[in-house]
Design an enzyme around this catalytic site. Structure first.
Site, PDB file in Angstrom:
ATOM      1  N   THR A 126       0.921  -1.311   0.110  1.00  0.00           N
ATOM      2  CA  THR A 126       0.041  -0.013  -0.220  1.00  0.00           C
ATOM      3  C   THR A 126       0.917   1.331   0.193  1.00  0.00           C
ATOM      4  OG1 THR A 126      -1.874  -1.066   1.028  1.00  0.00           O
ATOM      5  CG2 THR A 126      -2.059   1.339   1.195  1.00  0.00           C
ATOM      6  N   GLU A 127       0.366   2.264  -0.662  1.00  0.00           N
ATOM      7  CA  GLU A 127       0.789   3.610  -0.844  1.00  0.00           C
ATOM      8  C   GLU A 127      -0.012   4.652  -0.569  1.00  0.00           C
ATOM      9  OE1 GLU A 127       3.248   3.995  -4.533  1.00  0.00           O
ATOM     10  OE2 GLU A 127       4.448   2.214  -4.154  1.00  0.00           O
ATOM     11  N   GLY A 129      -0.981   7.042  -2.282  1.00  0.00           N
ATOM     12  CA  GLY A 129      -1.954   7.124  -3.395  1.00  0.00           C
ATOM     13  C   GLY A 129      -2.385   6.058  -3.978  1.00  0.00           C
ATOM     14  N   GLY A 131      -4.035   2.673  -2.717  1.00  0.00           N
ATOM     15  CA  GLY A 131      -4.658   1.524  -1.583  1.00  0.00           C
ATOM     16  C   GLY A 131      -5.499   0.632  -2.413  1.00  0.00           C
ATOM     17  N   SER A 132      -6.621   0.593  -2.822  1.00  0.00           N
ATOM     18  CA  SER A 132      -7.231  -0.435  -3.555  1.00  0.00           C
ATOM     19  C   SER A 132      -6.785  -0.579  -5.078  1.00  0.00           C
ATOM     20  CB  SER A 132      -9.028  -0.196  -3.285  1.00  0.00           C
ATOM     21  OG  SER A 132      -9.439  -0.197  -1.960  1.00  0.00           O
ATOM     22  N   LYS A 269     -28.954  -7.233  36.256  1.00  0.00           N
ATOM     23  CA  LYS A 269     -30.289  -7.384  36.429  1.00  0.00           C
ATOM     24  C   LYS A 269     -31.215  -6.199  36.304  1.00  0.00           C
ATOM     25  CE  LYS A 269     -29.889 -11.027  39.949  1.00  0.00           C
ATOM     26  NZ  LYS A 269     -30.007 -11.398  41.230  1.00  0.00           N
ATOM     27  N   GLU A 363      -6.878  -5.344   4.178  1.00  0.00           N
ATOM     28  CA  GLU A 363      -6.728  -6.456   3.367  1.00  0.00           C
ATOM     29  C   GLU A 363      -7.873  -6.400   2.220  1.00  0.00           C
ATOM     30  OE1 GLU A 363      -4.094  -7.808   3.724  1.00  0.00           O
ATOM     31  OE2 GLU A 363      -3.733  -7.679   5.767  1.00  0.00           O
ATOM     32  N   THR A 365     -10.837  -3.407   1.287  1.00  0.00           N
ATOM     33  CA  THR A 365     -12.012  -3.107   1.622  1.00  0.00           C
ATOM     34  C   THR A 365     -13.159  -3.938   1.215  1.00  0.00           C
ATOM     35  OG1 THR A 365     -12.781  -1.541  -0.087  1.00  0.00           O
ATOM     36  CG2 THR A 365     -11.214  -0.715   1.648  1.00  0.00           C
TER      37      THR A 365
END
Length: 381
Positions: A126-127, A129, A131-132, A269, A363, A365
């Protein structure tokens, strides 16, 4: 499809070992590391003694070479104890799989030498800019003779500040995007590696999450995993395994949340009666238990497919999505049942809810997982 739900003796042994480790070392210390955000080095040392740092190590190198079900059982137990500590220990598996999937014999021996010696490893994909979208990676590896020179910055790198070895994904051809990605084994003592910002996270605070900067890091060509351009394929295969691991951990978290909630409603209770006597509460518990059971069933099926050598990418995405969404839903329901007690920092539920949220994000989204699932469904797979 008939699945045998009976565990083998080896699987039962690993489950028992992980449970003993969690109860003896993680549960008594989880709150401390959550509050302080310190790295749980003493717990890591104990995990080494239990063999929990090298679950993916091949048997012929002295490792356990666990099947998918055994690994899932271990991760479930760790998830019951502390998702942050599971993230730390599980990071070794995540970074190992690219080498197992794409590496040659010498690379596998080199990589697992670090892990079997008790070192931590880190997966650097991951960087800021990217991610996915791995195709947006801007870390580059330029070949110069018998070496590559790597430059770039990775973020959200688990174990990055404590790792002895990294699996690094960098572009060897930016214009090719995904098809230009390559993977490399990079030992942490290489000149030019700097650990940057340490993230101060809402949850999984026992795990080390940092920025790692590569500045003219020279890596021999024989540390490239597979051919140039195979990095994306290797990363996707790795994430299939990682999603199964996250799903199994989330099942453990679901069971922990359910256990805490049952204990609370049996002891608390209202009008002289335990909360557990309320049909409204009973219906909530029934829904929580059903979601936890369904999530476990998905994990079992996915493990079966993986251990049988069958495709499991769709089921892995389903497992990760359903189990982590379930963990978050169970945590929300638990906080509602606990009322003000569930919102206090000294409440176990408050921590479990913070830990649950990130599992829907890392890991891949759960929105990305739904794209993966839909693509399989539309293609009839």
């Amino acid at each position: 499809m008939m699945i045998d739900f009976e565990l083998t003796e080896e699987q039962k042994s690993w489950q028992k070992k992980a449970r003993e480790f969690v109860n003896q070392y993680i549960v008594p210390n989880a709150d401390k590391y959550d509050r302080t955000g310190e790295f749980p080095q003493p717990i890591v040392e104990k995990a080494k003694e239990y063999g929990l740092l090298a679950l993916a190590a091949p048997k012929d190198l002295g490792g356990p070479g666990l099947d998918a079900m055994s690994s899932a059982l271990v991760n479930e137990e760790l998830g019951k104890g502390c998702v942050g500590m599971q993230t730390t220990l599980g990071g070794n598996g995540l970074s190992s799989y690219p080498v197992l999937f794409g590496g040659n014999r010498e690379q596998i021996k080199l990589y697992f030498k670090h892990i079997l010696n008790g070192e931590l490893a880190a997966f650097a994909l991951t960087e800021p800019g990217a991610g996915s979208d791995p195709g947006a990676i801007r870390t580059v590896a330029v070949r110069k003779g018998d070496h590559y020179v790597i430059n770039g910055t990775k973020c959200f790198c688990t174990n990055g500040g404590h790792a002895g070895v990294y699996t690094v994904f960098a572009s060897t051809n930016l214009s090719e995007r995904n098809r230009g990605l390559s993977a490399f084994i990079v030992e942490a003592d290489q000149k030019g590696i700097t650990v940057g910002k340490k993230e101060n996270k809402m949850g999984i605070r026992a795990s080390n999450t940092v920025e790692v900067i590569f500045n003219d890091v020279s890596v021999p060509v024989n540390r490239r995993i597979g051919d140039e351009g195979q990095g994306f394929k290797i990363a996707m295969k790795t994430l299939d395994v990682a999603r199964l691991s996250v799903g199994a951990t989330a099942v453990g978290l679901c069971k922990r949340i359910l256990t805490e909630t049952i204990q609370f409603v049996q002891n608390e209770k209202k009008n002289g009666k335990p909360l557990a006597a309320s049909q409204y509460i009973q219906f909530k518990l029934a829904d929580m238990a059903t979601r936890a059971e369904a999530a476990e069933g998905l994990i079992d099926k996915t493990c079966y497919l993986k251990d049988s050598g069958r495709p499991y990418s769709k089921e892995s995405a389903m497992s990760k999505t359903f189990a982590t969404d379930s963990a978050m839903q169970l945590a929300e329901t638990a906080v509602e049942i606990f009322g003000p007690c569930g919102y206090l920092r000294e409440s176990n539920i408050e921590k479990l809810m913070r830990d649950a949220k990130v599992m829907q994000i890392y890991e891949g989204t759960n929105q990305i997982q739904r794209i993966v699932i839909a693509n399989h469904v539309l293609k009839g797979r």
